[in-house]
Scaffold this active site. Structure first.
Site, PDB file in Angstrom:
ATOM      1  N   GLU A  62       0.820  -1.206   0.000  1.00 57.03           N
ATOM      2  CA  GLU A  62       0.000   0.000   0.000  1.00 57.03           C
ATOM      3  C   GLU A  62       0.862   1.268   0.000  1.00 57.03           C
ATOM      4  O   GLU A  62       1.962   1.276   0.542  1.00 57.03           O
ATOM      5  CB  GLU A  62      -0.884   0.035   1.253  1.00 57.03           C
ATOM      6  CG  GLU A  62      -1.830  -1.144   1.353  1.00 57.03           C
ATOM      7  CD  GLU A  62      -2.531  -1.221   2.695  1.00 57.03           C
ATOM      8  OE1 GLU A  62      -3.707  -1.588   2.725  1.00 57.03           O
ATOM      9  OE2 GLU A  62      -1.880  -0.905   3.717  1.00 57.03           O
ATOM     10  N   GLY A 232      -7.828  -6.240  12.404  1.00 57.35           N
ATOM     11  CA  GLY A 232      -8.683  -6.297  11.219  1.00 57.35           C
ATOM     12  C   GLY A 232      -8.377  -5.114  10.341  1.00 57.35           C
ATOM     13  O   GLY A 232      -9.003  -4.064  10.455  1.00 57.35           O
ATOM     14  N   ASP A 233      -7.387  -5.239   9.443  1.00 55.52           N
ATOM     15  CA  ASP A 233      -6.849  -4.056   8.778  1.00 55.52           C
ATOM     16  C   ASP A 233      -6.698  -4.195   7.268  1.00 55.52           C
ATOM     17  O   ASP A 233      -5.926  -3.470   6.653  1.00 55.52           O
ATOM     18  CB  ASP A 233      -5.509  -3.675   9.397  1.00 55.52           C
ATOM     19  CG  ASP A 233      -4.501  -4.821   9.366  1.00 55.52           C
ATOM     20  OD1 ASP A 233      -4.824  -5.876   8.801  1.00 55.52           O
ATOM     21  OD2 ASP A 233      -3.396  -4.646   9.901  1.00 55.52           O
TER      22      ASP A 233
END
Length: 355
Positions: A62, A232-233
Site C-alpha cells: 500500500e 482487522g486491517d
C-alpha cells in the site's frame, strides 16, 4: 540538520533505534500521541483518500499519502501475514516527508519500527477518550511484533498497567512478558482468549492472519469495556464477531477506508460510525454511558504516519541520528541537467588519465 538542498536526512533502522532509545520509548510514545492528536484536531485541512492498495492472496502492498498544504507525506507499507513462517516481518515500511512549496523531500526514513510506535500511540490516544474512567487492566490478544508497543503506550497514556496476555502460540506470550519485565506491569499469561478478557476493562486484539477470524465472540464481551481492534486491517481480515459490532459505539479513523478494511466491512454500508477526530475536536461525543461498549476500529491512516514523520523530523535537531543521503540532482545551473552528466564524464576521464 544539513541545509544542503541536494542532501536528504535518511534514518536507517539502526538510526531509528538509536533515536527511540535516546528519547526513551515511553516519552517517544507520549509525545508522538500528542502530534497525532494535534493533526486529528486539524483534520479538515488534510488531503484524504483511502490508501492505494495492491492486494494478493499473500498480502497487500500500500501507499498512504496525505498533505496539510505545507508538508506532504507518504508511507510505503506491506502486510504479509505468512511472512513470519518464513522468518520475515509481517509489516515493513518506509516513508518520506516533503516540502509542498518546492516539492523537495525533507526526510526519508524507515517506518517498520515507526509504524509500530505510531499504531500504539494512536490506539492509546483513542482509548484515553473512549475507555472507562480509571481503566487499568488490558487483555492483549495476539502477542506478536506490535504487542509490547501497545502495552507500553497504554501504560504511559491511559494508565493500564495490568496485562492479561493470550496468543495461540504460548511462546509469543512468554516472549512478550519477558520483554516487558521491569517496566512496571502486572502480567498474567492466559490459556484462552476467554480467560484473558476476564476482568479486563480494555481489550486489544492485534492478530495477523489474513482471514475472517473470530478472535472475540459476542459472549466474551461484557458491558462497559473498550475494544481496541487493531488486527482487522485489510479486506477479508477481521477479528470480531459481527454481533459485537451491533452492540458497540464504533469509532474509526477515516470512514471510507475503514469500510473497506476494518471490522465494519461486516456491516451494512450505512451503519453509523463516528470518526475519532470529531471526538477530539469536540464535535461528537465519545463514551456516553458507563455501560456502553466502545470500539476503536483501527486500520491505520495516512495522517497518523504524517504525524510520525513530522515528529521524527522535529527530533533530529536535538538527536541527530541520521545519515546524509545524496538523493537529489543539484546541477550548477538548474536547466543544465545534461551538462552535469558531461562534467562528471570529464572528471572520470581525467581520473583515468591520472591513474
Amino acid at each position: 540538520m544539513t541545509a544542503k538542498l541536494n542532501i536528504v536526512p535518511f534514518i536507517s533502522v539502526d538510526s531509528m533505534m538509536k533515536l527511540v532509545l535516546a528519547i526513551g520509548v515511553e516519552r517517544f510514545l507520549v509525545e508522538l500521541a500528542t502530534y497525532v492528536e494535534e493533526d486529528f484536531r486539524r483534520w479538515e485541512l488534510f488531503d484524504k483518500t483511502p490508501r492505494v492498495a495492491s492486494h494478493s492472496q499473500e498480502g497487500v502492498i500500500e501507499l498512504m499519502p496525505t498533505s496539510d498544504g505545507r508538508l506532504y507525506g507518504f508511507k510505503y507499507v506491506n502486510g504479509h501475514p505468512k511472512n513470519t513462517r518464513e522468518g520475515l516481518q509481517t509489516v515493513t515500511a518506509f516513508g518520506v516527508l516533503s516540502d509542498v512549496g518546492s516539492g523537495y523531500p525533507m526526510l526519508l526514513t524507515e517506518m517498520t519500527i515507526l509504524t509500530a510506535l505510531r499504531t500504539a500511540a494512536t490506539s492509546a490516544m483513542a482509548a484515553r477518550v473512549l475507555a472507562p474512567d480509571g481503566a487499568d487492566t488490558m487483555a492483549l490478544i495476539g502477542n506478536g511484533a506490535q504487542s509490547e508497543f501497545q502495552a507500553i503506550a497504554f501504560k504511559a497514556i491511559v494508565g493500564a498497567n495490568k496485562l492479561r496476555l493470550y496468543d495461540i502460540d504460548p511462546a509469543a506470550s512468554r516472549r512478550c512478558a519477558k520483554n516487558l519485565e521491569g517496566m512496571g506491569f502486572d502480567i498474567t499469561i492466559c490459556g484462552t482468549g476467554q480467560e484473558a478478557v476476564e476482568g479486563a476493562e480494555i481489550i486489544t486484539t492485534v492478530t495477523a492472519d489474513k482471514q475472517y477470524a473470530t478472535i472475540l465472540t459476542d459472549n466474551m464481551v461484557g458491558t462497559g469495556v473498550h475494544i481496541n481492534a487493531v488486527g482487522g486491517d485489510c479486506p477479508g481480515k477481521t477479528e470480531l464477531h459481527r454481533d459485537i459490532l451491533l452492540r458497540s459505539g464504533i469509532f474509526v479513523e477515516y470512514t471510507p477506508q475503514t469500510r473497506i478494511e476494518g471490522e465494519i466491512q461486516q456491516l451494512d454500508p450505512d451503519h453509523p460510525v463516528t470518526e475519532l477526530w470529531q471526538v477530539l475536536a469536540g464535535a461528537a461525543p465519545g463514551r456516553t454511558d458507563p455501560r456502553q461498549i466502545t470500539l476503536f476500529d483501527s486500520v491505520g491512516f495516512a495522517i497518523e504516519d504524517f504525524s510520525a514523520l513530522r515528529y521524527v523530523r522535529d527530533q533530529l535537531k536535538a538527536f541527530p541520528f541520521y545519515e546524509e543521503l545524496d538523493l537529489l540532482a543539484d546541477p550548477d545551473e538548474p536547466r543544465d541537467l545534461f551538462g552535469m552528466l558531461l562534467r562528471e564524464a570529464a572528471k572520470q576521464e581525467a581520473a583515468m588519465a591520472i591513474g
